[in-house]
Design a protein around this motif. Structure first.
Motif, PDB file in Angstrom:
ATOM      1  N   CYS A  51       0.839  -1.238  -0.027  1.00  0.00           N
ATOM      2  CA  CYS A  51      -0.041   0.140   0.018  1.00  0.00           C
ATOM      3  C   CYS A  51       0.944   1.281  -0.089  1.00  0.00           C
ATOM      4  N   SER A  52       2.194   0.904   0.311  1.00  0.00           N
ATOM      5  CA  SER A  52       3.090   2.203   0.392  1.00  0.00           C
ATOM      6  C   SER A  52       3.290   2.722  -1.111  1.00  0.00           C
ATOM      7  N   THR A  53       2.835   1.893  -2.168  1.00  0.00           N
ATOM      8  CA  THR A  53       2.923   2.117  -3.568  1.00  0.00           C
ATOM      9  C   THR A  53       1.872   3.098  -3.917  1.00  0.00           C
ATOM     10  N   GLN A  54       0.872   3.349  -2.926  1.00  0.00           N
ATOM     11  CA  GLN A  54      -0.219   4.089  -3.734  1.00  0.00           C
ATOM     12  C   GLN A  54      -0.097   5.598  -3.386  1.00  0.00           C
ATOM     13  N   THR A  55       0.896   5.995  -2.812  1.00  0.00           N
ATOM     14  CA  THR A  55       0.775   7.541  -2.241  1.00  0.00           C
ATOM     15  C   THR A  55       1.269   8.431  -3.819  1.00  0.00           C
ATOM     16  N   GLY A  56       0.528   9.540  -3.581  1.00  0.00           N
ATOM     17  CA  GLY A  56       0.794  10.221  -4.933  1.00  0.00           C
ATOM     18  C   GLY A  56       1.922  10.934  -5.011  1.00  0.00           C
ATOM     19  N   GLN A  57       2.347  12.063  -4.180  1.00  0.00           N
ATOM     20  CA  GLN A  57       3.795  12.552  -4.341  1.00  0.00           C
ATOM     21  C   GLN A  57       4.664  11.786  -3.396  1.00  0.00           C
ATOM     22  N   GLU A  58       5.874  11.717  -3.940  1.00  0.00           N
ATOM     23  CA  GLU A  58       6.806  11.003  -3.066  1.00  0.00           C
ATOM     24  C   GLU A  58       8.319  11.429  -3.204  1.00  0.00           C
ATOM     25  N   LEU A  59       9.099  11.173  -2.200  1.00  0.00           N
ATOM     26  CA  LEU A  59      10.678  11.552  -2.177  1.00  0.00           C
ATOM     27  C   LEU A  59      11.150  10.625  -3.083  1.00  0.00           C
ATOM     28  N   PRO A  60      12.388  11.002  -3.762  1.00  0.00           N
ATOM     29  CA  PRO A  60      13.044   9.878  -4.841  1.00  0.00           C
ATOM     30  C   PRO A  60      13.575   8.730  -3.793  1.00  0.00           C
ATOM     31  N   ARG A  61      13.773   8.823  -2.434  1.00  0.00           N
ATOM     32  CA  ARG A  61      14.043   7.594  -1.860  1.00  0.00           C
ATOM     33  C   ARG A  61      12.973   6.618  -1.908  1.00  0.00           C
ATOM     34  N   THR A  62      11.725   7.164  -1.565  1.00  0.00           N
ATOM     35  CA  THR A  62      10.550   6.299  -1.569  1.00  0.00           C
ATOM     36  C   THR A  62      10.431   5.552  -2.915  1.00  0.00           C
ATOM     37  N   ARG A  63      10.448   6.470  -4.047  1.00  0.00           N
ATOM     38  CA  ARG A  63      10.347   5.911  -5.286  1.00  0.00           C
ATOM     39  C   ARG A  63      11.300   4.735  -5.588  1.00  0.00           C
ATOM     40  N   GLN A  64      12.665   5.079  -5.190  1.00  0.00           N
ATOM     41  CA  GLN A  64      13.852   4.049  -5.278  1.00  0.00           C
ATOM     42  C   GLN A  64      13.234   2.815  -4.723  1.00  0.00           C
ATOM     43  N   ALA A  65      12.894   2.920  -3.388  1.00  0.00           N
ATOM     44  CA  ALA A  65      12.427   1.906  -2.517  1.00  0.00           C
ATOM     45  C   ALA A  65      11.280   1.025  -3.216  1.00  0.00           C
ATOM     46  N   ARG A  66      10.433   1.670  -3.487  1.00  0.00           N
ATOM     47  CA  ARG A  66       9.225   1.093  -4.144  1.00  0.00           C
ATOM     48  C   ARG A  66       9.808   0.349  -5.394  1.00  0.00           C
ATOM     49  N   SER A  67      10.289   0.857  -6.391  1.00  0.00           N
ATOM     50  CA  SER A  67      10.704   0.140  -7.591  1.00  0.00           C
ATOM     51  C   SER A  67      11.668  -1.069  -7.193  1.00  0.00           C
ATOM     52  N   ARG A  68      12.379  -0.921  -5.989  1.00  0.00           N
ATOM     53  CA  ARG A  68      13.208  -2.188  -5.874  1.00  0.00           C
ATOM     54  C   ARG A  68      12.559  -3.206  -4.936  1.00  0.00           C
ATOM     55  N   MET A  69      11.322  -2.924  -4.481  1.00  0.00           N
ATOM     56  CA  MET A  69      10.766  -3.673  -3.255  1.00  0.00           C
ATOM     57  C   MET A  69      10.697  -5.229  -3.804  1.00  0.00           C
ATOM     58  N   GLN A  70      10.277  -5.466  -4.910  1.00  0.00           N
ATOM     59  CA  GLN A  70      10.115  -7.036  -5.093  1.00  0.00           C
ATOM     60  C   GLN A  70      11.594  -7.748  -5.288  1.00  0.00           C
ATOM     61  N   LYS A  71      12.420  -6.954  -5.653  1.00  0.00           N
ATOM     62  CA  LYS A  71      13.885  -7.488  -5.795  1.00  0.00           C
ATOM     63  C   LYS A  71      14.479  -7.613  -4.421  1.00  0.00           C
ATOM     64  N   ASP A  72      14.077  -6.549  -3.701  1.00  0.00           N
ATOM     65  CA  ASP A  72      14.606  -6.605  -2.213  1.00  0.00           C
ATOM     66  C   ASP A  72      14.286  -7.768  -1.249  1.00  0.00           C
ATOM     67  N   LEU A  73      12.747  -8.132  -1.563  1.00  0.00           N
ATOM     68  CA  LEU A  73      12.155  -8.923  -0.788  1.00  0.00           C
ATOM     69  C   LEU A  73      12.657 -10.600  -1.485  1.00  0.00           C
ATOM     70  N   ASP A  74      12.924 -10.469  -2.722  1.00  0.00           N
ATOM     71  CA  ASP A  74      13.354 -11.997  -3.320  1.00  0.00           C
ATOM     72  C   ASP A  74      14.637 -12.082  -2.910  1.00  0.00           C
ATOM     73  N   TYR A  75      15.523 -10.914  -2.782  1.00  0.00           N
ATOM     74  CA  TYR A  75      16.884 -11.010  -1.976  1.00  0.00           C
ATOM     75  C   TYR A  75      17.063 -11.661  -0.796  1.00  0.00           C
ATOM     76  N   LEU A  76      16.142 -11.130  -0.043  1.00  0.00           N
ATOM     77  CA  LEU A  76      16.059 -11.558   1.654  1.00  0.00           C
ATOM     78  C   LEU A  76      15.782 -13.195   1.478  1.00  0.00           C
ATOM     79  N   ARG A  77      14.989 -13.522   0.523  1.00  0.00           N
ATOM     80  CA  ARG A  77      14.711 -14.900   0.583  1.00  0.00           C
ATOM     81  C   ARG A  77      15.607 -15.736  -0.278  1.00  0.00           C
ATOM     82  N   GLN A  78      16.772 -15.218  -0.671  1.00  0.00           N
ATOM     83  CA  GLN A  78      17.904 -16.283  -1.132  1.00  0.00           C
ATOM     84  C   GLN A  78      18.922 -16.425  -0.568  1.00  0.00           C
ATOM     85  N   PRO A  79      19.685 -17.477  -0.386  1.00  0.00           N
ATOM     86  CA  PRO A  79      21.090 -17.480   0.341  1.00  0.00           C
ATOM     87  C   PRO A  79      22.197 -16.399  -0.001  1.00  0.00           C
ATOM     88  N   HIS A  80      22.053 -16.228  -1.354  1.00  0.00           N
ATOM     89  CA  HIS A  80      23.197 -15.343  -1.818  1.00  0.00           C
ATOM     90  C   HIS A  80      22.937 -13.804  -1.300  1.00  0.00           C
TER      91      HIS A  80
END
Ligand code: SF4
Length: 509
Positions: A51-80
């Motif tokens: 739901c944090s993806t649904q805000t209108g205006q956002e800081l670059p930091r938030t935009r970057q975190a949002r765009s990386r979210m799935q990759k970051d979750l996948d990253y935590l779920r893999q040994p590497h």
């Protein structure tokens, strides 16, 4: 047939399934009860991240975190994902930031390991009742509503059990109970778990939730649950049932299974310990049952890691694990004992799958250790750290500053102890002492909370919390040896993710 719904509310670290719920599930399923299990903690965190993806205006930091979210979750779920600490830190900080952003409009601070409300305190019963009265004021409200409507339409339970173990769950748990009361007022709700147990052991306990919750349960909840379901049989000796939980989806690289071989603590003598203040009885499982349960769990789920959640693994249990290794890597909390000062014993533990031990070293000063009644000396702690290091077992060291027996020179001795053992201490957790409320002692509860487990107190040597905090911030944490250890201690997930870094390092050698 009876129909039960068990719920684990947000918010705690979502890196492993909840062990208490899995135990209760096994117990009632064994009796033929239909049991739905809802890990609203893991799923609620996923909902908050999305739901944090649904805000209108956002800081670059938030935009970057949002765009990386799935990759970051996948990253935590893999040994590497545990091969580069810097990359791991980036991932968890970005995910944590997204949760902060999602909770902010509700005047809440949510993260991967915490949940706070600006106005409502989890140690004030009136605030918990207010969370139940106005669930829409908390960020999980729409998630709870949508999930409850769907689940109740599919299968309306005869009884609901909610497991509340940590303060960070309390406001969310009561907001969820408030919603249940509105949606299905006639279905009884039982509330149990570690935090409820601690509250009910508090001196002068009186139940402030009588109008909201049908049963409050202290201690392991199996017997109370069976009684509520009108089942006269005692709980059967069956292993926790993790089947209904989303084992592959937690924030860990492979399945981590928690297992409790006992309740309470076999030592139960440390002067500062809430376990002791609460007067809980030590209830170990038999060694046969532990072996049987672990064998079943490992055979069924092939975990990447077993988390032994006992307050302190007894030397007897450690010997048993050496003789009957669980066939999966494991870690847990234990005391500093003479057995661990023997390198052959430590090597045998390593061979039996021990990756990491959490150790209550607490202090580098013998006077403080004696006052605490820890049952170990500084010299023994040194030998244990040395032998664990020789055997290749990581040490996650817990230190406690500001106890009534400490002054600044004793705290300095603890700093020097860490410096002397910097090669042998893999991870560290420095904490500030809280005085548990004890029966018969005058208490001035923290935050004036009627449910607070700790009391304000005046330090007998004027070594106040503010002085202790200053020592920690300006001297302890800034020492290069300590800073280096702190830098490699995983943020947010701390000891839950620490073993994965050890496993990764070993496989790279
Ligand atoms: S070993 Fe740990 S749990 Fe046991 S009494 Fe000491 S501090 Fe408490």
């Amino acid at each position: 047939m009876k129909n039960l719904l068990l719920i684990y509310p947000p918010l705690v670290k979502a890196c492993e399934p909840p062990v208490g719920i899995a135990r209760l599930t096994a117990c009632v399923r064994h009796q033929g009860v239909h049991c739905d299990v809802w890990d609203a903690n893991w799923q609620g965190q996923m909902a908050l991240l999305q739901c944090s993806t649904q805000t209108g205006q956002e800081l670059p930091r938030t935009r970057q975190a949002r765009s990386r979210m799935q990759k970051d979750l996948d990253y935590l779920r893999q040994p590497h994902g545990y091969g580069s600490f810097d990359r791991y830190q980036l991932a968890v900080h970005r995910l944590n930031h997204l949760m902060r952003v999602a909770a902010k409009p509700f005047s809440c601070t949510a993260g991967l390991a915490d949940f706070l409300h600006q106005r409502l305190q989890p140690v004030v019963s009136d605030d918990l009742l207010q969370a139940a009265e106005h669930p829409e004021e908390l960020p999980f409200h729409s998630f709870f509503q949508e999930q409850l409507q769907r689940r109740l339409a599919q299968n309306c339970p005869d009884l609901i059990g909610v497991s509340l173990n940590y303060l960070s769950q309390a406001l969310c748990a009561f907001s969820l109970i408030g919603m249940l009361r509105r949606m299905i007022p006639h279905i009884p709700v039982m509330l149990g778990g570690g935090l409820i147990t601690s509250w009910m052991c508090r001196p002068g306990w009186r139940n402030p939730f009588a109008g909201l919750v049908d049963d409050l349960v202290a201690g392991p909840g199996e017997t109370a649950l069976l009684r509520r379901l009108s089942i006269a049989d005692p709980p059967a000796a069956v292993p926790p049932d993790y089947d209904p939980l989303p084992l592959q989806r937690y924030f860990s690289p492979g399945i981590t299974l928690p297992y409790s071989a006992s309740f309470g603590c076999y030592w139960n003598r440390c002067a500062f310990c809430p376990e002791k203040a609460e007067g809980r009885r030590f209830q170990p499982q038999t060694m046969n049952r532990i072996s049987r349960d672990l064998e079943t769990l490992v055979h069924r789920h092939h975990p990447r890691l077993l988390h032994l959640t006992d307050n302190a693994l007894s030397p007897r249990l450690l010997h048993h694990l050496i003789d009957h290794p669980p066939n999966a890597p494991w870690y847990g909390f234990t005391r500093i004992t003479a057995a661990l000062a023997d390198v052959d014993f430590c090597r045998s533990l390593k061979k039996a799958g021990c990756v990491l031990l959490k150790l209550g070293v607490e202090s580098g000063d013998d006077g403080v250790l004696n006052g605490m009644n820890k049952g170990h000396s500084v010299a023994l702690a040194s030998r244990v750290l040395h032998q664990l290091h020789n055997a290749g077992i990581a040490a996650f060291v817990y230190l406690l500053f500001g106890t009534p027996w400490e002054d600044e020179s004793a705290a300095q001795a603890t700093l020097e102890f860490v410096v002397r053992h910097q090669r042998e201490i893999t991870f560290i957790n420095p904490a500030i002492f809280n005085q548990p409320i004890e029966p018969g002692q005058p208490a001035q509860p923290f935050y004036g909370g009627d449910l607070s487990l700790y009391t304000d107190y005046e330090h007998p040597r004027a070594w106040s919390r503010s002085l202790v905090r200053r020592f920690l911030d300006r001297s302890f944490k800034r020492h290069p040896a300590v800073a280096a250890i702190l830098r490699r201690t995983p943020p947010f997930f701390t000891s839950n993710h620490a073993p994965f870094f050890c496993q990764q390092e070993e496989s790279a050698q």
